[in-house]
Write a protein that holds these residues in place. Structure first.
Motif, short mmCIF file in Angstrom:
data_model
loop_
_atom_site.label_atom_id
_atom_site.label_comp_id
_atom_site.label_asym_id
_atom_site.label_seq_id
_atom_site.Cartn_x
_atom_site.Cartn_y
_atom_site.Cartn_z
N GLU A 167 11.69 -5.12 5.08
CA GLU A 167 11.28 -5.53 6.44
C GLU A 167 11.66 -7.00 6.85
O GLU A 167 11.54 -7.30 7.79
CB GLU A 167 9.81 -5.31 6.41
CG GLU A 167 9.18 -3.61 6.54
CD GLU A 167 9.11 -3.09 5.25
OE1 GLU A 167 9.49 -3.66 4.03
OE2 GLU A 167 8.64 -1.85 5.23
N ALA A 168 11.75 -7.73 5.87
CA ALA A 168 12.17 -9.15 5.97
C ALA A 168 13.70 -9.20 5.86
O ALA A 168 14.10 -10.30 5.96
CB ALA A 168 11.26 -10.11 5.15
N TYR A 224 11.08 -13.36 -3.68
CA TYR A 224 10.17 -12.33 -3.26
C TYR A 224 10.65 -11.78 -1.93
O TYR A 224 10.78 -12.75 -0.98
CB TYR A 224 8.69 -12.66 -3.36
CG TYR A 224 7.69 -11.76 -2.68
CD1 TYR A 224 7.53 -10.67 -3.33
CD2 TYR A 224 7.06 -12.10 -1.54
CE1 TYR A 224 6.59 -9.82 -2.72
CE2 TYR A 224 6.36 -11.36 -0.78
CZ TYR A 224 6.03 -10.14 -1.51
OH TYR A 224 4.84 -9.25 -0.95
N GLN A 256 1.20 -12.01 4.20
CA GLN A 256 1.56 -11.68 5.68
C GLN A 256 2.74 -12.74 5.77
O GLN A 256 2.70 -13.87 5.44
CB GLN A 256 0.78 -11.65 6.36
CG GLN A 256 -0.57 -10.55 6.21
CD GLN A 256 -1.56 -10.62 7.30
OE1 GLN A 256 -1.48 -11.44 7.94
NE2 GLN A 256 -2.40 -9.55 7.13
N VAL A 286 11.45 -13.44 1.45
CA VAL A 286 10.46 -14.04 1.83
C VAL A 286 10.04 -15.22 1.26
O VAL A 286 9.74 -16.36 1.86
CB VAL A 286 9.18 -12.93 1.95
CG1 VAL A 286 7.81 -13.71 2.13
CG2 VAL A 286 9.34 -11.74 2.50
N ASP A 325 1.13 -6.51 -0.50
CA ASP A 325 0.95 -7.20 -1.55
C ASP A 325 -0.29 -8.18 -1.75
O ASP A 325 -0.14 -8.81 -0.86
CB ASP A 325 2.22 -7.69 -2.06
CG ASP A 325 3.36 -6.83 -2.46
OD1 ASP A 325 3.15 -5.93 -3.00
OD2 ASP A 325 4.63 -7.22 -2.20
N GLU A 356 -4.19 -10.28 1.37
CA GLU A 356 -2.73 -9.81 1.52
C GLU A 356 -1.95 -10.69 1.98
O GLU A 356 -2.28 -11.52 2.68
CB GLU A 356 -2.96 -8.66 2.42
CG GLU A 356 -1.65 -7.74 2.41
CD GLU A 356 -1.53 -6.69 3.65
OE1 GLU A 356 -2.11 -6.92 4.92
OE2 GLU A 356 -1.21 -5.72 3.37
N ARG A 392 -0.04 -4.62 -5.71
CA ARG A 392 -0.05 -4.04 -4.50
C ARG A 392 -1.16 -4.20 -3.86
O ARG A 392 -2.46 -3.99 -5.04
CB ARG A 392 0.24 -2.54 -4.44
CG ARG A 392 1.68 -2.14 -4.78
CD ARG A 392 2.75 -2.64 -4.07
NE ARG A 392 2.69 -1.95 -2.71
CZ ARG A 392 3.42 -2.34 -1.53
NH1 ARG A 392 4.09 -3.47 -1.32
NH2 ARG A 392 3.34 -1.62 -0.43
N LYS A 429 2.83 -7.18 7.47
CA LYS A 429 1.85 -7.12 6.27
C LYS A 429 2.70 -6.55 5.26
O LYS A 429 3.44 -5.53 5.35
CB LYS A 429 0.81 -5.99 6.50
CG LYS A 429 -0.19 -6.48 7.98
CD LYS A 429 -1.31 -5.20 7.88
CE LYS A 429 -2.03 -5.36 9.27
NZ LYS A 429 -2.74 -4.38 9.46
N THR A 430 2.67 -7.03 4.13
CA THR A 430 3.46 -6.89 3.12
C THR A 430 2.77 -5.77 2.19
O THR A 430 3.41 -5.10 1.43
CB THR A 430 3.85 -8.02 1.99
OG1 THR A 430 2.37 -8.59 1.48
CG2 THR A 430 4.56 -9.19 2.60
N THR A 478 2.10 -1.78 10.37
CA THR A 478 2.48 -2.86 9.63
C THR A 478 2.51 -4.08 10.20
O THR A 478 2.37 -5.14 9.35
CB THR A 478 3.97 -2.35 9.14
OG1 THR A 478 3.80 -0.99 8.80
CG2 THR A 478 4.62 -3.25 8.22
N GLN A 534 11.31 -8.06 0.78
CA GLN A 534 11.16 -6.93 1.44
C GLN A 534 12.21 -6.17 2.26
O GLN A 534 12.87 -7.34 3.06
CB GLN A 534 9.55 -6.93 2.08
CG GLN A 534 8.54 -6.86 1.35
CD GLN A 534 7.50 -6.45 2.15
OE1 GLN A 534 7.15 -6.72 3.25
NE2 GLN A 534 6.53 -5.42 1.71
#
Lengths: 275, 659
Positions: free
Chosen positions: B391-392, B387, B427, B396, B458, B425, B473, B455-456, B447, B389
């Motif tokens: 942003e990561a 999983y 995180q 993750v 999801d 959520e 989501r 914050k994902t 975010t 993102q």
């Protein structure tokens, strides 16, 4: 877009090279009849080096007959054909190939059981020098020759973007791709004049657009002179530099697409008039 | 360059390039199939290519801090551009190659790119068509010269020329190469090394800035996690602009020194995969779905004997395949049957799919059906889920070998810290965490949490065995009027497990019951139509066929039965549905470029159909605008049939039809 002056010279091997804008082929007063049927009556036109020349006309106007005359498949009863400034006599299709004329067919004429690669490879046979003995021996000069030709074929495959069907038997391919393979085989001959008989026949809009792009690319990138027959008026007008219009075996117009489009005889021939 | 000059672990990708050229000089770094032959470059050769390119770019004025867009398919030269730009301190910005001119102009302008390296004429034309919207872009470099010979544009250069200029510079002044190297060694890992634009599932795409040190760190962690080394190889076929491609191929490739293989063209990926036989493979569930559909269709057309053999051994694999893969105890007879199956069926099948050498395979992006997941695992392919993102910088969570399930995405990846907020959520805090969105500080602040978690968006929870489970989501999870929970994605995924259903969009938040749009799969349903002598001229006609509607109704029914067994989801069974007359398409904005449904957009566009789902009507006439591949617009008209579905009583109770 289609200024012929900006083009490179043709790639024809056996034939003499000509500069852009010069007359490559000159058809003078050609007539052809089958018994009592007059297919072509006293037609003259020329094809210049580096241009895309279209021959159009309604059904039965004599377009394919004209192409077959150029190709040497039919011998006209009257008139002469000049190619590279020389008159052609007693022409046969294989002579046409040696002189640098290649063609595609209205109904795809490929070897259906052979792969795309092999089909295009057959286009190279005209350039293969080794005799049957060497071919049978395989190793040695014939192999070296094969590799050399394979390189040319791969260039064509890359050019026509058909890498994914390299090994697919052409009989399994959709029609649009078969047409592209046929174009590939004609290109493999490295012709100085490429004859295309209805290259877009039976294609959907997307395939037509693809084919148009390839025709333009062949003309501009490889510098090949093209004479094409086509039904789809829109395509013809966008693609060609000059257009000849035939009707009932006679030439009724000749000129740039714009000029031809506004010619009253052309409009009558296509839309019909009350006689 | 000596090893001493690279004190400690490299903290930028160009440093890894120097390091690999020294450590793995003659090992292949890059391959590309061209003219039907795999061409390859060793790490040392790749270093040379990048050096010449970097100096050529420098000569054109590329300087520290400049943004340089990279647009095109997976080609060595574009990957070299990443490293060349990074070596000069410039920031590469990969952009989706199939983006339409308008989307592309937005990203290029937003990122403020001064340079762009593109694949071909198509991209040059696209950029030219909206040049006035990208005032900062002055220099355009193209890889494939085809069709561009007589373009008379200012600042347009051929890639080969730029590289040749760089080569000439080094030839004239060899010390330039040393200067370049010392520039790389002096660079800090705290600089931004790449800017990846999100796919824009929820509006305009955002530019995710990543620091070299964190990007390298994250890649090093996961490469160690899966024991990646220079003996591995990958096929780089994912969109260049997607974080997955940048991470899995470029970042992990540089860090572990494996060989990246670029396919001949997008259409030849399947053949190229077979020829290369990668050891590390990633594909979104959609691709595995497509593969299974193709295999199933081809087996249906196979001879009687082959069909029997296949059915028998797939059954054997179902029973013993996964236990054998995970090293669990299996009876000897089972092992023998499986070994025979491996010889007769699994081996040849994996070979055809190009999966023979796979050591580690991942899937992510969407939920994967458990049948689908087990199918590939039972063949002996170590398929796992992760999983991640943008942003990561991707990871993750990731599943460990031997602890793999289809309905969860695994525990936190190495050095990643995950928590679930009160609202449910997910995180996280991770080594590869982004440095912020470019020029969008406000969005960045929204975010991030106050204590530095991302914050994902999801919703999810940790299962009893510590694996994370993603439901949907966070903002898409809604409630029916009756208060029952609705997770649209969960319903859609359950529907999509049927090969006949390609895409689904479920509705229900704030409504009386759940309803769904369904897109048929042209390949699967088309094959069915062919076998049953059903003629159709278009997608629309096939989708409107009453027999197709019956098939889909059967699938919806089965979906409801499944949902009814899950206490959390039983209330969200589908009461009414319709088969959509048009395939959802990214060109029309209905899907993102990574092919995820843009729910809000679809809801707005088909508002009249949604209304019809809830007002009890049995059919509805609609006109929908659609975009053709060449950008022209057309209109599709259709009368869409709306059908009712059976629902089942929730869980526990024995399975019996409801009224």
């Amino acid at each position: 877009m289609n200024a012929p002056s900006a083009l490179a010279s043709p790639v024809g091997t056996g034939a003499a090279r000509s500069a852009p804008g010069e007359v490559l082929m000159d058809v003078r007063n050609v007539s052809l009849s089958f018994g009592g049927v007059r297919a072509i009556t006293d037609i003259s036109f020329d094809v210049k080096v580096g241009e895309i020349r279209a021959i159009i006309g309604p059904n039965g106007a004599g377009k394919t007959s004209m192409l077959n005359v150029i190709n040497g498949f039919y011998t006209p009863q009257q008139g002469t054909i000049w190619f590279h400034g020389k008159e052609r006599k007693g022409m046969r299709p294989h002579h046409a190939v040696r002189q640098g004329i290649a063609r595609t067919f209205q109904n795809v004429a490929l070897f259906k059981g052979m792969s795309t690669l092999d089909n295009i490879m057959t286009g190279r046979s005209v350039h293969m020098q080794r005799n049957l003995f060497w071919q049978m021996l395989w190793h040695g000069p014939a192999l070296a020759e094969e590799i050399e030709h394979r390189e040319k074929v791969e260039e064509i495959i890359d050019f026509l973007e058909i890498q994914h069907i390299r090994r697919t038997p052409v009989g399994k391919l959709p029609y649009g791709l078969q047409k592209r393979v046929e174009l590939g085989r004609a290109l493999a001959m490295e012709p100085s004049l490429l004859l295309l008989d209805e290259p877009m026949a039976g294609m959907n809009l997307e395939e037509k657009e693809d084919m148009s792009r390839f025709i333009i690319d062949v003309n501009r990138q490889r510098g090949t002179t093209i004479a094409l027959i086509e039904h789809d008026m829109g395509v013809v007008m966008d693609l060609s530099d000059r257009v000849v219009v035939l009707d009932y075996g006679e030439k009724i117009a000749d000129g740039t697409p714009e000029a031809v489009k506004s010619d009253s005889r052309v409009i009558d021939a296509y839309l019909g008039v009350a006689h | 360059m000596t090893a001493a000059a690279l004190a400690g672990e490299p903290d930028t990708f160009p440093k890894y390039l120097l390091h690999n050229a020294e450590r793995l000089g003659d090992r292949p770094a890059m391959r590309h199939k061209d003219f039907g032959i795999w061409q390859s470059w060793t790490w040392r050769e790749q270093l040379g290519e990048i050096l010449h390119l970097a100096l050529g770019l420098q000569a054109l004025g590329l300087a520290r801090g400049d943004k340089i867009a990279v647009i095109g398919a997976n080609r060595p030269r574009l990957y070299w551009t990443f490293a060349a730009a990074q070596s000069l301190g410039a920031v590469p910005v990969p952009v989706y190659a199939d983006a339409v001119a308008d989307e592309m102009a937005y990203v290029l302008d937003h990122a403020g790119v001064r340079f762009a390296v593109v694949q071909d004429q198509e991209q040059v034309d696209k950029i030219e068509s909206c040049a006035e919207r990208i005032p900062a872009l002055k220099t355009l470099i193209y890889d494939e010269p085809r069709g561009l010979a007589d373009y008379d544009m200012e600042g347009l250069h051929a890639f080969a020329d730029v590289q040749a200029a760089g080569r000439a510079l080094v030839a004239a002044e060899p010390e330039l190469a040393e200067l370049w190297r010392s520039g790389i060694l002096a660079a800090s890992g705290d600089e931004i090394c790449v800017m990846l634009y999100t796919s824009g599932t929820t509006g305009r795409s955002k530019g995710v800035m990543l620091k070299a040190k964190s990007a390298v760190g994250a890649a090093r962690d996961t490469a160690a996690f899966d024991n990646l080394s220079d003996r591995d190889s990958v096929l780089a076929y994912l969109p260049l602009a997607w974080v997955g491609d940048h991470y899995l191929n470029y970042a992990q490739g540089y860090v572990s020194g494996f060989c990246m293989n670029c396919p001949e063209s997008a259409e030849t990926v399947a053949q190229d995969l077979r020829e290369i036989g990668p050891t590390f493979y990633f594909a979104p569930p959609r691709i595995f779905e497509g593969l299974l559909t193709t295999v199933t269709i081809r087996m249906e057309d196979a001879s009687w004997l082959k069909r029997k053999l296949y059915a028998h051994f797939i059954d054997v694999a179902k029973r013993y395949g996964e236990p054998i893969l995970e090293g669990r105890p299996v009876p000897l007879s089972g092992r023998l049957s499986y070994a025979l199956g491996a010889m007769l069926i699994y081996g040849p099948l994996k070979n055809v799919l190009g999966f023979s050498n796979i050591r580690v395979a991942y899937t992510a992006g969407e939920a994967i059906g458990s049948d689908l997941f087990s199918f590939f695992r039972s063949l002996g392919i170590n398929l796992k889920q992760l999983y991640g993102q943008t942003e990561a910088f991707l990871y993750v969570t990731a599943q460990k070998d031997g602890a793999v399930r289809s309905d969860a995405v695994g525990p936190a990846a190495p050095n990643v810290d995950i928590r679930i907020s009160e609202s449910g959520e997910v995180q996280f805090r991770s080594p590869g965490m982004f440095a912020g969105y470019f020029n969008q500080d406000e969005t960045t602040a929204e975010t991030m949490t106050g204590d530095g978690y991302v914050k994902t968006g999801d919703a999810g929870f940790f299962d009893t065995d510590g694996q994370l489970k993603i439901i949907d989501r966070a903002k898409d999870v809604g409630k029916l009027v009756t208060g029952e929970l609705v997770a649209p994605k969960y319903i859609e995924n359950t529907l999509k497990f049927f090969p006949d259903i390609k895409e689904a969009v479920a509705f229900g938040d704030g409504r009386d019951f759940c309803a769904a749009f369904i897109n048929i799969d042209l390949q699967a349903v088309g094959n069915w139509a062919e076998r049953n002598n059903i003629a159709y001229a278009s997608y629309q006609e096939l989708a409107g066929n009453p027999q197709v509607a019956e098939i889909i109704a059967g699938h919806v029914d089965a979906t409801n039965l499944r949902l009814s067994r899950e206490p959390m989801m039983a209330g969200a069974q589908i009461r009414r549905f319709l088969v959509l007359h048009k395939e959802l398409d990214a060109d029309d904005g209905e899907l993102t470029r990574t092919l995820k449904v843009r729910r809000a957009f679809v809801a707005e566009r088909y508002a009249s159909l949604i209304e019809a789902l809830y007002d009890g009507s049995t059919e509805k006439y609609v006109e929908t605008e659609m975009t053709y591949e060449d950008g022209r617009k057309g209109v599709v008209r259709a009368t869409v049939r709306i059908m009712d579905a059976r629902t089942y009583p929730a869980a526990e109770a024995p399975r019996r039809e409801a009224a």
